[in-house]
Design a protein around this motif. Structure first.
Motif, PDB file in Angstrom:
ATOM      1  N   SER A 193       0.835  -1.214   0.000  1.00 47.83           N
ATOM      2  CA  SER A 193       0.000   0.000   0.000  1.00 47.83           C
ATOM      3  C   SER A 193       0.865   1.256   0.000  1.00 47.83           C
ATOM      4  CB  SER A 193      -0.927   0.015   1.218  1.00 47.83           C
ATOM      5  OG  SER A 193      -1.814  -1.072   1.170  1.00 47.83           O
ATOM      6  N   ILE A 194       1.869   1.259   0.836  1.00 50.91           N
ATOM      7  CA  ILE A 194       2.794   2.404   0.878  1.00 50.91           C
ATOM      8  C   ILE A 194       3.513   2.533  -0.464  1.00 50.91           C
ATOM      9  CG2 ILE A 194       4.942   3.243   1.922  1.00 50.91           C
ATOM     10  CD1 ILE A 194       3.852   2.047   4.598  1.00 50.91           C
ATOM     11  N   SER A 195       3.909   1.401  -1.039  1.00 53.35           N
ATOM     12  CA  SER A 195       4.584   1.417  -2.338  1.00 53.35           C
ATOM     13  C   SER A 195       3.682   1.989  -3.427  1.00 53.35           C
ATOM     14  CB  SER A 195       5.046   0.007  -2.713  1.00 53.35           C
ATOM     15  OG  SER A 195       6.014  -0.454  -1.795  1.00 53.35           O
ATOM     16  N   ALA A 196       2.405   1.663  -3.384  1.00 53.61           N
ATOM     17  CA  ALA A 196       1.458   2.218  -4.355  1.00 53.61           C
ATOM     18  C   ALA A 196       1.370   3.735  -4.200  1.00 53.61           C
ATOM     19  CB  ALA A 196       0.081   1.578  -4.192  1.00 53.61           C
ATOM     20  N   GLY A 197       1.326   4.205  -2.963  1.00 51.15           N
ATOM     21  CA  GLY A 197       1.311   5.647  -2.722  1.00 51.15           C
ATOM     22  C   GLY A 197       2.582   6.320  -3.205  1.00 51.15           C
ATOM     23  N   TRP A 248       4.436   5.260  -5.650  1.00 50.66           N
ATOM     24  CA  TRP A 248       4.394   5.242  -7.116  1.00 50.66           C
ATOM     25  C   TRP A 248       3.562   6.414  -7.651  1.00 50.66           C
ATOM     26  CZ3 TRP A 248       7.323   3.148 -10.583  1.00 50.66           C
ATOM     27  CH2 TRP A 248       6.928   3.255 -11.918  1.00 50.66           C
ATOM     28  N   VAL A 249       2.422   6.684  -7.020  1.00 47.84           N
ATOM     29  CA  VAL A 249       1.577   7.810  -7.434  1.00 47.84           C
ATOM     30  C   VAL A 249       2.340   9.117  -7.233  1.00 47.84           C
ATOM     31  CG1 VAL A 249      -0.545   9.083  -6.893  1.00 47.84           C
ATOM     32  CG2 VAL A 249      -0.591   6.583  -7.042  1.00 47.84           C
ATOM     33  N   TRP A 250       3.044   9.239  -6.115  1.00 50.64           N
ATOM     34  CA  TRP A 250       3.848  10.438  -5.847  1.00 50.64           C
ATOM     35  C   TRP A 250       4.945  10.577  -6.906  1.00 50.64           C
ATOM     36  CZ3 TRP A 250       7.280  11.057  -0.872  1.00 50.64           C
ATOM     37  CH2 TRP A 250       7.810  12.361  -0.824  1.00 50.64           C
ATOM     38  N   LEU A 251       5.603   9.458  -7.219  1.00 47.03           N
ATOM     39  CA  LEU A 251       6.674   9.476  -8.216  1.00 47.03           C
ATOM     40  C   LEU A 251       6.173  10.002  -9.563  1.00 47.03           C
ATOM     41  CD1 LEU A 251       9.560   8.739  -9.142  1.00 47.03           C
ATOM     42  CD2 LEU A 251       8.723   6.408  -9.526  1.00 47.03           C
ATOM     43  N   ALA A 252       4.957   9.660  -9.925  1.00 43.88           N
ATOM     44  CA  ALA A 252       4.398  10.111 -11.218  1.00 43.88           C
ATOM     45  C   ALA A 252       4.229  11.627 -11.277  1.00 43.88           C
ATOM     46  CB  ALA A 252       3.057   9.426 -11.468  1.00 43.88           C
ATOM     47  N   LYS A 253       4.212  12.284 -10.110  1.00 45.61           N
ATOM     48  CA  LYS A 253       3.965  13.728 -10.057  1.00 45.61           C
ATOM     49  C   LYS A 253       5.219  14.572  -9.847  1.00 45.61           C
ATOM     50  CE  LYS A 253      -0.581  12.923  -8.103  1.00 45.61           C
ATOM     51  NZ  LYS A 253      -1.447  13.100  -6.948  1.00 45.61           N
ATOM     52  N   VAL A 254       6.341  13.949  -9.489  1.00 48.79           N
ATOM     53  CA  VAL A 254       7.519  14.745  -9.137  1.00 48.79           C
ATOM     54  C   VAL A 254       8.138  15.408 -10.358  1.00 48.79           C
ATOM     55  CG1 VAL A 254       8.018  13.354  -7.096  1.00 48.79           C
ATOM     56  CG2 VAL A 254       9.172  12.838  -9.243  1.00 48.79           C
ATOM     57  N   THR A 255       8.814  16.534 -10.089  1.00 48.98           N
ATOM     58  CA  THR A 255       9.453  17.291 -11.162  1.00 48.98           C
ATOM     59  C   THR A 255      10.951  17.457 -10.948  1.00 48.98           C
ATOM     60  OG1 THR A 255       8.946  19.368 -10.026  1.00 48.98           O
ATOM     61  CG2 THR A 255       7.338  18.581 -11.666  1.00 48.98           C
ATOM     62  N   ILE A 314      12.520   8.664  -3.996  1.00 52.03           N
ATOM     63  CA  ILE A 314      11.328   7.814  -3.949  1.00 52.03           C
ATOM     64  C   ILE A 314      11.660   6.426  -4.481  1.00 52.03           C
ATOM     65  CG2 ILE A 314       9.010   7.492  -4.911  1.00 52.03           C
ATOM     66  CD1 ILE A 314       8.730  10.577  -4.798  1.00 52.03           C
ATOM     67  N   GLY A 315      12.473   6.354  -5.531  1.00 54.85           N
ATOM     68  CA  GLY A 315      12.883   5.060  -6.061  1.00 54.85           C
ATOM     69  C   GLY A 315      13.655   4.232  -5.042  1.00 54.85           C
ATOM     70  N   LEU A 316      14.559   4.861  -4.303  1.00 53.14           N
ATOM     71  CA  LEU A 316      15.308   4.147  -3.268  1.00 53.14           C
ATOM     72  C   LEU A 316      14.374   3.591  -2.197  1.00 53.14           C
ATOM     73  CD1 LEU A 316      18.377   6.526  -2.795  1.00 53.14           C
ATOM     74  CD2 LEU A 316      18.423   4.180  -3.709  1.00 53.14           C
ATOM     75  N   ILE A 317      13.430   4.410  -1.749  1.00 52.39           N
ATOM     76  CA  ILE A 317      12.481   3.972  -0.723  1.00 52.39           C
ATOM     77  C   ILE A 317      11.614   2.840  -1.261  1.00 52.39           C
ATOM     78  CG2 ILE A 317      10.533   4.664   0.725  1.00 52.39           C
ATOM     79  CD1 ILE A 317      11.782   7.551   0.640  1.00 52.39           C
ATOM     80  N   LEU A 318      11.130   3.004  -2.475  1.00 53.20           N
ATOM     81  CA  LEU A 318      10.270   2.004  -3.105  1.00 53.20           C
ATOM     82  C   LEU A 318      11.000   0.664  -3.251  1.00 53.20           C
ATOM     83  CD1 LEU A 318       7.497   1.603  -4.454  1.00 53.20           C
ATOM     84  CD2 LEU A 318       8.492   2.478  -6.559  1.00 53.20           C
ATOM     85  N   GLY A 319      12.216   0.696  -3.768  1.00 49.39           N
ATOM     86  CA  GLY A 319      12.984  -0.545  -3.929  1.00 49.39           C
ATOM     87  C   GLY A 319      13.282  -1.222  -2.611  1.00 49.39           C
TER      88      GLY A 319
END
Length: 159
Positions: free
Chosen positions: A77-81, A83-90, A98-103
């Motif tokens: 669930s946290i990973s899904a959140g 991923w959504v955040w990652l799609a918005k970053v600039t 976010i990638g490090l945390i996700l992995g």
């Protein structure tokens, strides 16, 4: 809701690297080094390689009877959140963080699914003081959080 952004590839690369490095190291420690039969391996007076199976979360919290399925579901669930955040970053640093945390989160969830617990190896100690035992996925998560804090402080100064 966007599920892909301009920096999603960068975040995915960092997630894949942190997941892959962590899982490769764990496989090597468990199957090549056979740490279970050789522990502890003292590398420095304050640092050992050991094997600890963590059935809880950070610092072993919630290890008394918490369902591994529940912990996996929380991580997903946290990973899904994330991923959504990652799609918005600039900002690339934010995407990498976010990638490090996700992995790292997915690597530990994978351990729970395969082994029923997370394999931890690194033990720092000084005298009678022992720091908690951790793994490379934990290092990736902490590094990602540190990068997010750095980025937020940096962003605040530029405003």
């Amino acid at each position: 809701m966007r599920l892909w952004g301009s920096l999603s590839v960068l975040g995915l690369v960092f997630a894949a690297l942190s997941f892959g490095i962590d899982q490769t190291f764990k496989w090597w420690m468990l199957h090549v080094v056979d740490i279970a039969s050789r522990e502890p391996i003292a590398l420095l007076p304050v640092f050992d390689i050991v094997l600890a199976w963590n059935r809880g979360i950070s610092y072993g919290w919630l290890s008394g009877g918490t369902s591994q399925g529940l912990l996996i579901a929380v991580a997903l669930s946290i990973s899904a959140g994330l991923w959504v955040w990652l799609a918005k970053v600039t900002r690339p640093v934010t995407a990498a963080a976010i990638g490090l945390i996700l992995g790292g989160a997915l690597a530990n969830a994978f351990d729970r699914a395969v082994h029923g617990a997370v394999a931890d190896f690194f033990s720092f100690h000084v005298g009678s003081f022992d720091w908690y035992i951790f793994n490379l996925a934990d290092v990736a998560i902490v590094a990602g959080v540190a990068l997010l804090v750095y980025e937020s402080l940096r962003e605040g100064r530029t405003r």
